[in-house]
Design a protein around this motif. Sequence first.
Motif, PDB file in Angstrom:
ATOM      1  N   LEU A  26       0.878  -1.299   0.095  1.00  0.00           N
ATOM      2  CA  LEU A  26       0.078  -0.028  -0.129  1.00  0.00           C
ATOM      3  C   LEU A  26       0.817   1.213  -0.062  1.00  0.00           C
ATOM      4  O   LEU A  26       0.432   2.151  -0.683  1.00  0.00           O
ATOM      5  N   ILE A  27       1.884   1.273   0.855  1.00  0.00           N
ATOM      6  CA  ILE A  27       2.791   2.446   0.775  1.00  0.00           C
ATOM      7  C   ILE A  27       3.357   2.907  -0.509  1.00  0.00           C
ATOM      8  O   ILE A  27       3.545   3.957  -0.976  1.00  0.00           O
ATOM      9  N   ASN A  28       3.836   1.441  -1.154  1.00  0.00           N
ATOM     10  CA  ASN A  28       4.459   1.763  -2.492  1.00  0.00           C
ATOM     11  C   ASN A  28       3.337   2.523  -3.461  1.00  0.00           C
ATOM     12  O   ASN A  28       3.625   3.125  -4.524  1.00  0.00           O
ATOM     13  N   ILE A  29       2.286   1.952  -3.416  1.00  0.00           N
ATOM     14  CA  ILE A  29       1.093   2.082  -4.474  1.00  0.00           C
ATOM     15  C   ILE A  29       0.717   3.831  -4.251  1.00  0.00           C
ATOM     16  O   ILE A  29       0.672   4.628  -5.070  1.00  0.00           O
ATOM     17  N   LEU A  30       0.528   4.174  -2.721  1.00  0.00           N
ATOM     18  CA  LEU A  30       0.154   5.441  -2.455  1.00  0.00           C
ATOM     19  C   LEU A  30       1.404   6.483  -2.772  1.00  0.00           C
ATOM     20  O   LEU A  30       0.917   7.523  -3.247  1.00  0.00           O
ATOM     21  N   LEU A  31       2.567   5.997  -2.592  1.00  0.00           N
ATOM     22  CA  LEU A  31       3.707   7.091  -2.899  1.00  0.00           C
ATOM     23  C   LEU A  31       3.904   7.290  -4.369  1.00  0.00           C
ATOM     24  O   LEU A  31       3.893   8.273  -4.772  1.00  0.00           O
ATOM     25  N   ALA A  32       3.752   6.069  -4.983  1.00  0.00           N
ATOM     26  CA  ALA A  32       3.765   6.270  -6.625  1.00  0.00           C
ATOM     27  C   ALA A  32       2.842   7.324  -7.043  1.00  0.00           C
ATOM     28  O   ALA A  32       3.222   7.941  -8.130  1.00  0.00           O
ATOM     29  N   SER A  33       1.585   7.249  -6.496  1.00  0.00           N
ATOM     30  CA  SER A  33       0.629   7.966  -6.914  1.00  0.00           C
ATOM     31  C   SER A  33       0.748   9.619  -6.442  1.00  0.00           C
ATOM     32  O   SER A  33       0.798  10.476  -7.407  1.00  0.00           O
ATOM     33  N   ALA A  34       1.389   9.674  -5.365  1.00  0.00           N
ATOM     34  CA  ALA A  34       1.345  11.046  -4.851  1.00  0.00           C
ATOM     35  C   ALA A  34       2.653  11.790  -5.623  1.00  0.00           C
ATOM     36  O   ALA A  34       2.370  12.929  -5.623  1.00  0.00           O
ATOM     37  N   VAL A  35       3.735  11.087  -5.972  1.00  0.00           N
ATOM     38  CA  VAL A  35       4.615  11.715  -6.534  1.00  0.00           C
ATOM     39  C   VAL A  35       4.391  12.474  -7.841  1.00  0.00           C
ATOM     40  O   VAL A  35       4.639  13.206  -8.287  1.00  0.00           O
ATOM     41  N   ASP A  36       3.478  11.595  -8.498  1.00  0.00           N
ATOM     42  CA  ASP A  36       3.061  12.258  -9.714  1.00  0.00           C
ATOM     43  C   ASP A  36       1.841  13.640  -9.606  1.00  0.00           C
ATOM     44  O   ASP A  36       1.531  14.414 -10.770  1.00  0.00           O
ATOM     45  N   LEU A  37       1.320  13.788  -8.361  1.00  0.00           N
ATOM     46  CA  LEU A  37       0.593  14.658  -8.137  1.00  0.00           C
ATOM     47  C   LEU A  37       1.364  16.105  -7.528  1.00  0.00           C
ATOM     48  O   LEU A  37       0.810  17.052  -7.402  1.00  0.00           O
TER      49      LEU A  37
END
Length: 64
Positions: A48-59
Amino acid sequence: MAEEIRIKKKVARRGDDGYKIVSVRMKDELIDRLDTLSAQTNRSRNELINILLASAVDLVTIED
């Protein structure tokens, strides 16, 4: 007599899978929220942390 069998030593490599270990301090409340999401989605906290961080970096937008 049988011929000689040669076996090369395996080279130990860390991080071979493209991942690195990172240590992060988090508040208990955030960990609790991650654990709740983990239970609801049947995914590990790490996943989950990897999924959430990958999404947040793009924002992210950097302001001057």
